[in-house]
Write a protein that holds these residues in place. Structure first.
Motif, short mmCIF file in Angstrom:
data_model
loop_
_atom_site.label_atom_id
_atom_site.label_comp_id
_atom_site.label_asym_id
_atom_site.label_seq_id
_atom_site.Cartn_x
_atom_site.Cartn_y
_atom_site.Cartn_z
N GLU A 124 0.48 -1.04 -10.46
CA GLU A 124 0.40 -1.72 -11.72
C GLU A 124 1.75 -2.08 -12.25
OE1 GLU A 124 -0.50 -1.12 -16.49
OE2 GLU A 124 -1.61 0.01 -15.33
N PHE A 146 -5.31 -3.80 -11.85
CA PHE A 146 -3.79 -3.59 -11.85
C PHE A 146 -3.03 -5.04 -12.16
CE2 PHE A 146 -4.06 0.31 -8.62
CZ PHE A 146 -4.34 0.85 -9.71
N GLN A 201 0.73 -1.21 0.00
CA GLN A 201 0.07 0.12 0.13
C GLN A 201 1.04 1.17 0.02
OE1 GLN A 201 -0.28 -2.24 2.61
NE2 GLN A 201 0.40 -1.46 4.38
N PRO A 231 -9.99 0.14 1.31
CA PRO A 231 -10.45 1.41 1.58
C PRO A 231 -11.12 1.67 2.68
CG PRO A 231 -11.61 0.16 -0.24
CD PRO A 231 -10.24 -0.59 0.21
N ARG A 255 -9.79 -2.67 -8.12
CA ARG A 255 -8.72 -1.70 -8.66
C ARG A 255 -7.43 -2.49 -8.60
NH1 ARG A 255 -7.71 4.39 -7.67
NH2 ARG A 255 -6.53 4.20 -9.46
N LEU A 256 -7.32 -3.49 -7.60
CA LEU A 256 -6.16 -4.39 -7.45
C LEU A 256 -6.35 -5.40 -8.66
CD1 LEU A 256 -5.95 -4.71 -3.56
CD2 LEU A 256 -4.27 -3.64 -5.03
N ASP A 312 -5.27 6.92 1.56
CA ASP A 312 -6.24 6.07 0.91
C ASP A 312 -5.55 4.95 0.50
OD1 ASP A 312 -8.31 8.22 0.83
OD2 ASP A 312 -7.29 9.42 -0.71
N TYR A 360 -6.34 1.13 -2.12
CA TYR A 360 -7.04 0.60 -3.30
C TYR A 360 -8.04 -0.36 -3.12
CZ TYR A 360 -3.15 2.90 -6.25
OH TYR A 360 -2.60 3.75 -6.57
N SER A 361 -9.28 -0.28 -3.80
CA SER A 361 -10.11 -1.39 -3.52
C SER A 361 -9.79 -2.81 -4.49
CB SER A 361 -11.34 -0.88 -4.39
OG SER A 361 -11.32 -0.64 -5.74
#
Length: 257
Positions: free
Chosen positions: A123, A177, A117, A146, A173-174, A167, A169-170
């Motif tokens: 990515e 990536f 994190q 999150p 989104r992971l 913040d 990542y959800s």
């Protein structure tokens, strides 16, 4: 998401002497990662990416070797090395996870416990991990989601207009990536942990002691006033149940190859 890498390095370097005394959640999550090692029974060289003070490194060594322990903060790496001073087949590398100084196809597995994190370009990190993995190698990691510290974030939002909580990542989104980086087999599991504290200040002190306090680039440079702090604490106190206040930590566990 914009993170100040110099502050990240400084924060974790400063936390190297206090980390083990307060990192209960990190150890609990690390044990889950180690369970996945037992299930997969990997052989060959493993990379502990963001090794911190070496909890996961020691656990991996009990199951397989050799190990490469890598961390951005030299004092953290030195703590790990001191703990494992009598153990052979461990290599130590001080480097940023976003700039891996490793040749291609040199490790059979990459494990990372609550460290990724702190990367800006995930990515790119996932693609570089893919580069250093041997064909068929796996990436296994945990990362904050999150919902993490949602109570603290909401309380600060009532105190001022600045970002005080990072913040995260959800899961969606992971996954994205990882797919963009070339991973095709992705398994994700999300768990929510609730830690309880005597006070907001106790929580904030713990975050500092594990090096996880705010490292956002471009945040408010002025000193938080006493009035702002009091407003934040008052807002957080509304979550108190009995003698304790809760803090949410969402942990996303991922296996990818």
């Amino acid at each position: 998401m914009y993170l100040d890498k110099a502050k990240i390095r400084q924060s974790f370097a400063a936390a190297s002497v206090t980390y083990d005394g307060v990192a209960d959640l990190q150890r609990s999550v690390g044990k889950v990662l180690l369970d996945s090692v037992d299930k997969e029974n990997p052989a060959g060289t493993l990379l502990d990416l963001g090794c911190g003070t070496g909890f996961l490194t020691a656990g991996l060594l009990a199951r397989t070797r050799p190990i490469i322990a890598l961390d951005i903060a030299l004092p953290m790496l030195q703590v790990t090395r001191t703990k494992l001073i009598d153990t052979a087949n461990v290599g130590y590398v001080c480097a940023d996870a976003e700039q891996l100084p490793l040749a291609g196809h040199v490790v059979d597995g990459v494990f990372s416990n609550l460290a990724l994190q702190w990367c800006v370009n995930l990515e790119g990190v996932f693609a570089d991990i893919k580069r250093v993995l041997k064909p068929g190698g796996r990436l296994v990691f945990s990362i904050f989601g999150p919902q993490t510290l949602q109570e603290l974030k909401a309380a600060w939002a009532e105190a001022d207009d600045f970002n005080h909580v990072n913040d995260f990542y959800s899961e969606r989104r992971l996954r994205r990536f990882l797919q963009l980086a070339g991973y095709t087999e992705i398994v994700v599991e999300t768990n929510v942990y609730i830690s309880n504290y005597d006070s907001v200040l106790t929580l904030m002190k713990e975050l500092k002691h594990i090096g996880a306090h705010n490292v956002l680039a471009g945040r408010n440079k002025s000193i938080t006033t006493k009035a702002q702090m009091q407003r934040m604490v008052a807002a957080y106190e509304r979550h108190r149940t009995g003698e304790l206040i809760p803090a949410t930590f969402e942990v996303i566990m991922v296996t990818a190859s």
